[in-house]
Design a protein around this motif. Structure first.
Motif, short mmCIF file in Angstrom:
data_model
loop_
_atom_site.label_atom_id
_atom_site.label_comp_id
_atom_site.label_asym_id
_atom_site.label_seq_id
_atom_site.Cartn_x
_atom_site.Cartn_y
_atom_site.Cartn_z
N ALA A 158 -5.85 60.51 -5.25
CA ALA A 158 -4.56 60.54 -5.66
C ALA A 158 -4.56 59.41 -6.75
N THR A 159 -3.37 59.19 -7.69
CA THR A 159 -3.24 58.13 -8.34
C THR A 159 -1.59 57.62 -7.90
N LEU A 160 -1.22 56.49 -7.77
CA LEU A 160 -0.03 56.08 -7.42
C LEU A 160 0.91 56.27 -8.79
N ASP A 161 1.89 56.93 -8.54
CA ASP A 161 3.12 56.99 -9.69
C ASP A 161 4.00 55.98 -9.61
N GLY A 162 4.43 55.32 -8.44
CA GLY A 162 5.46 54.52 -8.28
C GLY A 162 6.45 54.90 -7.23
N LEU A 163 7.40 53.84 -7.01
CA LEU A 163 8.44 54.09 -6.15
C LEU A 163 9.59 55.00 -6.73
N LYS A 164 10.03 56.22 -6.32
CA LYS A 164 10.66 56.94 -6.86
C LYS A 164 12.17 57.18 -6.21
N THR A 165 12.22 57.23 -4.68
CA THR A 165 13.39 57.36 -4.11
C THR A 165 13.58 56.21 -3.07
N PHE A 166 14.62 55.26 -3.44
CA PHE A 166 14.70 54.32 -2.23
C PHE A 166 16.16 53.79 -2.32
N GLY A 167 16.14 52.90 -1.58
CA GLY A 167 17.47 51.98 -1.26
C GLY A 167 17.10 50.74 -0.95
N GLY A 168 17.94 49.72 -0.42
CA GLY A 168 17.64 48.47 -0.04
C GLY A 168 17.39 48.23 1.26
N ALA A 169 16.67 46.78 1.63
CA ALA A 169 16.06 46.42 2.97
C ALA A 169 16.31 45.02 2.85
N VAL A 170 16.39 44.40 4.00
CA VAL A 170 16.31 42.64 4.08
C VAL A 170 15.36 42.51 5.18
N LEU A 171 14.46 41.90 4.47
CA LEU A 171 13.24 41.22 5.50
C LEU A 171 13.60 39.81 6.12
N HIS A 172 13.63 39.76 7.23
CA HIS A 172 13.86 38.34 7.97
C HIS A 172 12.49 37.78 8.54
N THR A 173 12.21 36.82 7.63
CA THR A 173 10.97 36.06 8.11
C THR A 173 10.81 34.65 7.76
N ALA A 174 10.36 33.88 8.45
CA ALA A 174 10.14 32.34 8.61
C ALA A 174 11.69 31.76 8.18
N GLY A 175 12.63 32.32 8.74
CA GLY A 175 13.79 31.70 8.54
C GLY A 175 14.67 32.03 7.11
N GLU A 176 13.77 32.98 6.16
CA GLU A 176 14.39 33.40 5.31
C GLU A 176 14.95 34.81 5.32
N ASP A 177 15.74 35.42 4.50
CA ASP A 177 16.16 36.75 4.18
C ASP A 177 15.95 37.03 2.90
N GLN A 178 14.96 38.01 2.71
CA GLN A 178 14.42 38.38 1.37
C GLN A 178 14.57 39.98 1.04
N GLU A 179 15.47 40.24 0.09
CA GLU A 179 15.64 41.53 -0.24
C GLU A 179 14.50 42.12 -0.92
N LEU A 180 14.33 43.50 -0.67
CA LEU A 180 13.12 44.41 -1.17
C LEU A 180 13.75 45.72 -1.27
N PRO A 181 13.10 46.50 -2.00
CA PRO A 181 13.33 48.17 -1.81
C PRO A 181 12.67 48.68 -0.99
N ALA A 182 13.18 49.73 -0.46
CA ALA A 182 12.47 50.42 0.51
C ALA A 182 12.72 52.08 0.59
N GLY A 183 11.64 52.92 0.50
CA GLY A 183 11.86 54.11 0.10
C GLY A 183 10.56 54.86 -0.13
N LEU A 184 10.65 55.85 -0.77
CA LEU A 184 9.44 56.73 -1.01
C LEU A 184 8.68 56.53 -2.38
#
Length: 501
Positions: free
Chosen positions: A77-103
């Motif tokens: 298959a070929t990846l078409d992209g992120l289609k259904t998603f909301g937000g998330a926050v990754l906590h790492t190395a003392g940093e909070d980073q926002e990123l999308p999370a979904g299907l």
């Protein structure tokens, strides 16, 4: 070089056996995080999950063989992209980073649609990356004790459970939308696939993630949609070569008549038939069917392949690995999709008759090259700077170490100009470390039918989600045949079953 290569001998009954299984939780196309690292992202080779040997053998001619990369079977298959998603926050190395999370969504070669979540939060995806259905053992899931819990999450959450009111009631989350359900599910998966400290931005999505994480149970890996037990077989002309055993969840598969892949003699497949054990010619098969190449006596030395194909729903929880370096995905839902697999046979009247195959071995951080010899003379070959010999009726597996996430290329060189070249990228581990604080987490957006970016998070998004290496990767990636057509996306609709203690 000798000390860097491990070998194991097996009887002829185990010829062509694949290498150790590897998990499929090491790439995360759903929350595609891309960090700007320029040339470091160049995945310039093609991943060969299950390489099949093709061309002429040492006793069949002097021409070098072309390599035809193929995987162990299933959907491509070929990846078409992120289609259904909301937000998330990754906590790492003392940093909070926002990123999308979904299907994410993928388009299957030959027809069909897949929905997937990613299982490697720190690894980037490539725009329009090619993916292949892959056993867990050949991804990061193979070494992940929580892989079975990820499958449980997939079966008990969105989109497998599309009654969001019921899901919200069971998980006590409050109202859920498609976007928040997808985000909560992805966050829960990341906690098991990457051990990530990650939270959903939406309170209801976060409650869903917590509920899924708490209640997840170990669940076995699903069987492949379609695969063949033997990737390569060999023997004498005048015999039935095999068996090649079909494993599938489809009711029936079609069997394509032998196709010649020899270089020295383009007519070498003439007269070769695909039969059952009794010698009856077959054009269809079912799960457990044994197929044989029936090679007429007196046939010129050569090599040919058979292909099997079906339309079926790919089981939830199957892993999808990138052909080039790209986040590994795990299947959350499938329409009826085209799946296929290929096997190769090599024959000769006398002398050494090798069958050569290769598969990733994540447990040993390398690629297993298996050479079986069904001839009446010793087969000698050179691999990774060392000489090897396989006696008649025996099989040998050589593990060639390769570097994680780096392109590799090596060849099996035999007598009379025989050459089999294997290229790929080993992606057996999650990245496991966060990017430097000054690098930006981005995502890949999908597009609608008119090419416009789909709605979703707008902060810190890359234009296409591709890295600067994308044009080069596209130029060297394998050309997968697009047979066209798109199946209607049919996701199984059911209510979640409350977990039992």
């Amino acid at each position: 070089m000798v000390s860097a290569i491990s070998e194991s001998r097996a009887s002829s009954a185990s010829s062509g056996a694949p290498g150790p299984a590897v998990s499929s939780a090491s790439a995360a196309p759903f929350a595609r995080s891309v960090w700007r690292r320029g040339a470091a992202r160049l995945a310039a080779a093609v991943l060969l999950p299950g390489l099949l040997a093709v061309g002429t053998l040492a006793g069949a001619g002097t021409a070098a063989a072309d390599d035809v990369p193929q995987h162990l079977g299933g959907a491509s298959a070929t990846l078409d992209g992120l289609k259904t998603f909301g937000g998330a926050v990754l906590h790492t190395a003392g940093e909070d980073q926002e990123l999308p999370a979904g299907l994410f969504e993928m388009t299957v070669e030959g027809g069909g649609t897949l929905k997937t979540y990613c299982i490697d939060i720190h690894n980037p995806t490539q725009a329009q990356a090619k993916y292949q259905e892959t056993p867990w053992a050949q991804t990061s899931l193979g070494a992940n004790d929580d892989a079975g819990r990820i499958r449980w999450i997939l079966e008990h959450s969105y989109p497998q459970v599309d009654d969001l009111a019921h899901l919200a009631a069971v998980a006590k989350t409050g109202p859920l939308t498609d976007q928040t359900a997808a985000a909560g599910t992805q966050v829960a998966i990341w906690r098991f696939s990457d051990g990530a400290d990650v939270d959903a931005s939406d309170p209801a999505a976060e409650k869903l993630a917590d509920w899924l994480e708490k209640n997840a149970r170990d669940t076995p890996e699903p069987a492949a949609s379609l695969t063949l037990d033997s990737a390569a077989v060999s023997g004498r002309a005048g015999e039935r070569l095999g068996p090649v055993t079909v494993r599938t969840n489809a009711d029936r598969v079609t069997v394509t008549p032998p196709v010649d892949v020899g270089v020295a003699d383009v007519a070498s497949a003439a007269g070769v038939k695909i039969t059952d054990k009794a010698g009856k010619e077959v054009t269809t098969a079912t799960n457990g069917s044994q197929l044989f190449f029936d090679v007429p006596a007196g046939a010129d030395d050569g090599t040919a392949s058979l292909a099997v194909q079906a339309t079926t729903s790919v089981p939830v929880g199957r892993a999808f690995a990138g052909v080039t370096r790209s986040q590994t995905q795990i299947l959350a839902g499938s329409s009826d999709s085209t799946v296929s697999a290929t096997a190769t046979a090599t024959w000769a009247a006398s002398g050494a008759i090798p069958a050569i195959s290769a598969a990733k071995n994540c447990a040993r951080s390398g690629v297993d090259v298996t050479v079986a010899n069904e001839g009446d003379a010793e087969f000698t070959f050179e691999l990774a700077g060392d000489e090897h010999a396989v006696a008649p009726g025996e099989s040998r597996t050589v593990t060639v170490p390769v570097v994680e996430d780096q392109p590799y290329e090596f060849a099996v060189n035999g007598p009379d100009g025989l050459t089999k070249t294997f290229k790929g990228v080993l992606d057996c581990r999650t990245t496991g470390t966060a990017p430097p604080p000054d690098e930006q987490i981005t995502t890949q957006l999908g597009t609608d039918s008119e090419g416009a970016a789909t709605a979703g998070l707008t902060d810190n998004l890359a234009e296409t989600g591709s890295s600067s290496a994308t044009p080069l990767i596209a130029g060297i990636a394998i050309a997968l045949v697009a047979l066209g057509g798109a199946a209607i996306f049919l996701l199984r609709k059911r209510k979640p079953t409350p977990p039992t203690d």
